[in-house]
Write a protein that holds these residues in place. Structure first.
Motif, PDB file in Angstrom:
ATOM      1  N   LYS A 440       0.827  -1.203   0.000  1.00 42.44           N
ATOM      2  CA  LYS A 440       0.000   0.000   0.000  1.00 42.44           C
ATOM      3  C   LYS A 440       0.865   1.259   0.000  1.00 42.44           C
ATOM      4  CE  LYS A 440      -4.060   1.858   2.397  1.00 42.44           C
ATOM      5  NZ  LYS A 440      -4.986   1.648   3.543  1.00 42.44           N
ATOM      6  N   GLU A 441       2.029   1.174   0.625  1.00 38.54           N
ATOM      7  CA  GLU A 441       2.944   2.306   0.672  1.00 38.54           C
ATOM      8  C   GLU A 441       3.809   2.405  -0.585  1.00 38.54           C
ATOM      9  OE1 GLU A 441       5.043   2.853   4.544  1.00 38.54           O
ATOM     10  OE2 GLU A 441       3.977   1.021   5.097  1.00 38.54           O
ATOM     11  N   GLY A 442       3.722   1.405  -1.461  1.00 36.57           N
ATOM     12  CA  GLY A 442       4.548   1.411  -2.665  1.00 36.57           C
ATOM     13  C   GLY A 442       5.943   0.873  -2.441  1.00 36.57           C
ATOM     14  N   LYS A 443       6.201   0.231  -1.324  1.00 34.22           N
ATOM     15  CA  LYS A 443       7.514  -0.354  -1.043  1.00 34.22           C
ATOM     16  C   LYS A 443       7.534  -1.788  -1.545  1.00 34.22           C
ATOM     17  CE  LYS A 443       8.161   2.533   3.092  1.00 34.22           C
ATOM     18  NZ  LYS A 443       8.369   2.537   4.560  1.00 34.22           N
ATOM     19  N   ARG A 444       7.701  -1.941  -2.866  1.00 32.22           N
ATOM     20  CA  ARG A 444       7.569  -3.245  -3.511  1.00 32.22           C
ATOM     21  C   ARG A 444       8.649  -4.231  -3.079  1.00 32.22           C
ATOM     22  NH1 ARG A 444       2.481  -2.115  -4.525  1.00 32.22           N
ATOM     23  NH2 ARG A 444       2.184  -0.374  -5.977  1.00 32.22           N
ATOM     24  N   GLU A 445       9.877  -3.752  -2.988  1.00 29.27           N
ATOM     25  CA  GLU A 445      10.966  -4.654  -2.606  1.00 29.27           C
ATOM     26  C   GLU A 445      10.765  -5.170  -1.189  1.00 29.27           C
ATOM     27  OE1 GLU A 445      13.195  -5.715  -4.665  1.00 29.27           O
ATOM     28  OE2 GLU A 445      12.452  -4.429  -6.292  1.00 29.27           O
TER      29      GLU A 445
END
Length: 587
Positions: A440-445
């Motif tokens: 949700k925060e865009g922290k894919r890694e």
């Protein structure tokens, strides 16, 4: 009793004057009340109830008086009485039951060191200029129902060192001033339900040996309980602390032990709520309560079931570690904090935070959950953190965790070491909810890393839950195949670089036996140059791995099996490469 200076002149030469003599006969009792009325000369007024009432228009100095049972022939009563000036019953003794029902004390009233040997009744009484019961003893029940306590010119209403040997009733009382009840002991039930406290309340060193009822009370300013013990059930259900948010006042429980169940259900906390060095030995409930100001739990132990179901936290919530700023706030209020500031909150039994709403920051740093903890349907509208663990504790989560249907509006920080989870099922749940938060925060890694840890925890859970030998064998085989095909080459499809390098390793690795046994491959170019042979073998390995199958070379003998295995591996890896790269790009 000359030290009081209020002896009866006619009997002052005796061992005890008539006012101070204990164990009076009935005749002496009649004489006592006759002289009492003669000395203070109350005025008789007509009233609707019982016909008449007494009005004492001058001060009443009854220090050390021993009040016997009122004979029927006397016709005297303290009920409906009005005291217009100061009243002093200090060091007195009421040998029989006494009633001040609906009396009015217009001056200061002192009942210090008084002993009430039988029931004492103060219902509907009004104290307008302060009252003190310092070090008094109630050997039987006492009733203060619907009484009004006004401090007047006094700093506080004094209930220090009082001993309530019987039940104490303070239903629907109005305390219109500060209340100091330090070192008071309630030996039986203490009822304060529906009472209103306009000033601060201090219960330093108080002991409650019976049931304690503060339900539906209203505390408008500080409510401070320190070094206190509650031996039976306690209820604050439906109580309200503060009319509005006021950071200058607070609710503080410090060095308190609750031996039986405690209820804070449906409470409203408009004041900061601090619990420091508190132990709940039995179940405690904060269900459907509202915390509209900050809440700090430090060095708190929950030995039994703790429920916060459907509670709303509208401000900062700290369960455990204290920041430097919060330590300063507590020390300003006289609470000493250890230098290491390692003040954990420990839930020894099940902790239920189901359907709770956290509108402020929530900190569970240093909190230890010895059993299961439920956050089912909970809403975190601000960041929440589960970091921190005491070094002496082996785990942070000893039981299961339930974050089902949780609503995380901003972020959650439960990215903690795997060693902090005793059960793999708990780690699975924690990694799942952390992964969703990272996505949700865009922290894919970071989300991919959580997915890998979640899958590895599932492998451990599969092995742990295998009961018999056959189940264990199946679990070992399943985990090995999953590790070989999913975790080892690509970390469950999250690492395309590792997958690409692993594919190159397979291609180059199988090219070596193709080079050595090239004579078993039909159509393989014959040459004595080892480099050329290896390059041709590498070409054959690549064509086999990618399942292109040009047909210019064909394996024979046991190389058929090797080529088939490489082709199967290549088909799987090629599909994974496409899927992983596509997933990365789509993100």
């Amino acid at each position: 009793m000359e030290r009081f200076g209020n002896c009866d002149p006619e009997t002052a030469d005796q061992e005890y004057c008539i006012f101070h003599k204990p164990n009076k006969s009935e005749e002496e009792a009649r004489e006592f009340y006759r002289k009492f009325l003669e000395r203070f000369k109350p005025r008789v007024e007509e009233i609707e109830v019982d016909g008449t009432t007494l009005v004492f228009e001058r001060p009443v100095d009854a220090r050390g008086f021993v009040f016997p049972k009122i004979p029927r022939s006397v016709g005297f009563s303290f009920e409906y009485t009005t005291f217009k000036e100061d009243v002093n019953f200090s060091h007195g003794i009421f040998e029989s039951g006494v009633s001040f029902m609906e009396s009015i004390f217009m001056g200061n009233a002192k009942f210090d060191h008084v002993t009430f040997k039988r029931n004492a009744y103060f219902p509907f009484v009004t104290f307008l200029e302060g009252v003190s019961f310092f070090a008094s003893v109630f050997l039987d029940d006492v009733h203060f129902d619907r009484t009004i306590f006004s401090k007047g010119s006094e700093k506080y209403l004094n209930f220090m060192w009082v001993r309530f040997k019987g039940d104490a009733y303070f239903h629907n009382c109005s305390f219109r001033g500060n209340v100091d009840s330090r070192d008071t002991i309630f030996h039986k039930t203490a009822y304060f339900s529906r009472s209103t406290f306009d000033g601060w309340v201090k219960l330093y060193g108080a002991t409650f040996k019976g049931e304690t009822d503060f339900s539906e009370c209203s505390f408008l300013r500080d409510f401070v309980v320190t070094d206190a013990n509650f031996f039976e059930t306690v209820s604050f259900a439906g109580s309200k602390f503060g009319e509005s948010s006021n950071l200058e006042s607070w609710v503080n429980l410090s060095n308190v032990v609750f031996s039986k169940g405690v209820r804070f259900d449906e409470c409203t906390f408009n004041l900061p709520f601090h619990l420091h060095r508190v132990e709940f030995k039995k179940e405690v409930s904060f269900d459907t309560s509202e915390f509209n100001s900050r809440i700090v739990f430090s060095n708190v132990v929950f030995r039994d079931y703790a429920s916060f179901s459907e509670t709303i936290f509208r401000a900062l919530s700290i369960f455990g570690h204290l920041s430097s700023g919060m330590v300063a706030v507590l020390e300003d209020h006289g609470i000493t904090i250890k230098k290491d500031r390692d003040l954990p909150v420990v839930f020894d039994a099940l902790a239920d935070f189901s359907a709770v709403v956290f509108n402020g920051y929530a900190h569970f740093e240093g909190t230890i959950f010895k059993k299961d903890v439920f956050f089912e349907g909970t809403s975190f509208n601000e960041p929440v953190s589960f970091q921190g663990k005491l070094e002496k504790e082996e785990y942070k989560f000893y039981g299961e965790i339930d974050f089902s249907h949780v609503d995380i509006r901003k972020s959650i920080d439960i990215d903690i070491p795997s060693e902090w989870f005793k059960l793999p099922e708990s780690e699975i749940e924690a990694r799942r909810v952390q992964r969703l938060s990272y996505e949700k925060e865009g922290k894919r890694e970071e989300a991919d890393r959580m997915f890998v840890l979640e899958m590895r925890a599932k492998c451990r859970a599969r092995l742990k839950n295998a009961r018999d030998k056959l189940s264990k064998v199946k679990a070992y085989v399943h985990n090995f195949v999953e590790w070989l095909l999913a975790d080892l080459p690509s970390e469950y499809g999250t690492n395309w670089v590792r997958l690409f390098l692993f594919s190159l390793l397979v291609i180059i690795g199988t090219a070596v036996p193709y080079t050595i046994w090239s004579h078993k491959i039909d159509g393989f170019p014959e040459t004595s140059n080892i480099v050329v042979r290896f390059l041709n073998a590498l070409y054959y390995s690549l064509v086999t791995f990618t399942t292109l199958g040009y047909g210019d070379m064909h394996p024979t003998g046991w190389l058929k099996a090797l080529s088939a295995i490489e082709a199967l591996t290549g088909a799987v890896f090629m599909a994974l490469i496409v899927a992983v790269i596509a997933r990365k790009w789509m993100r």
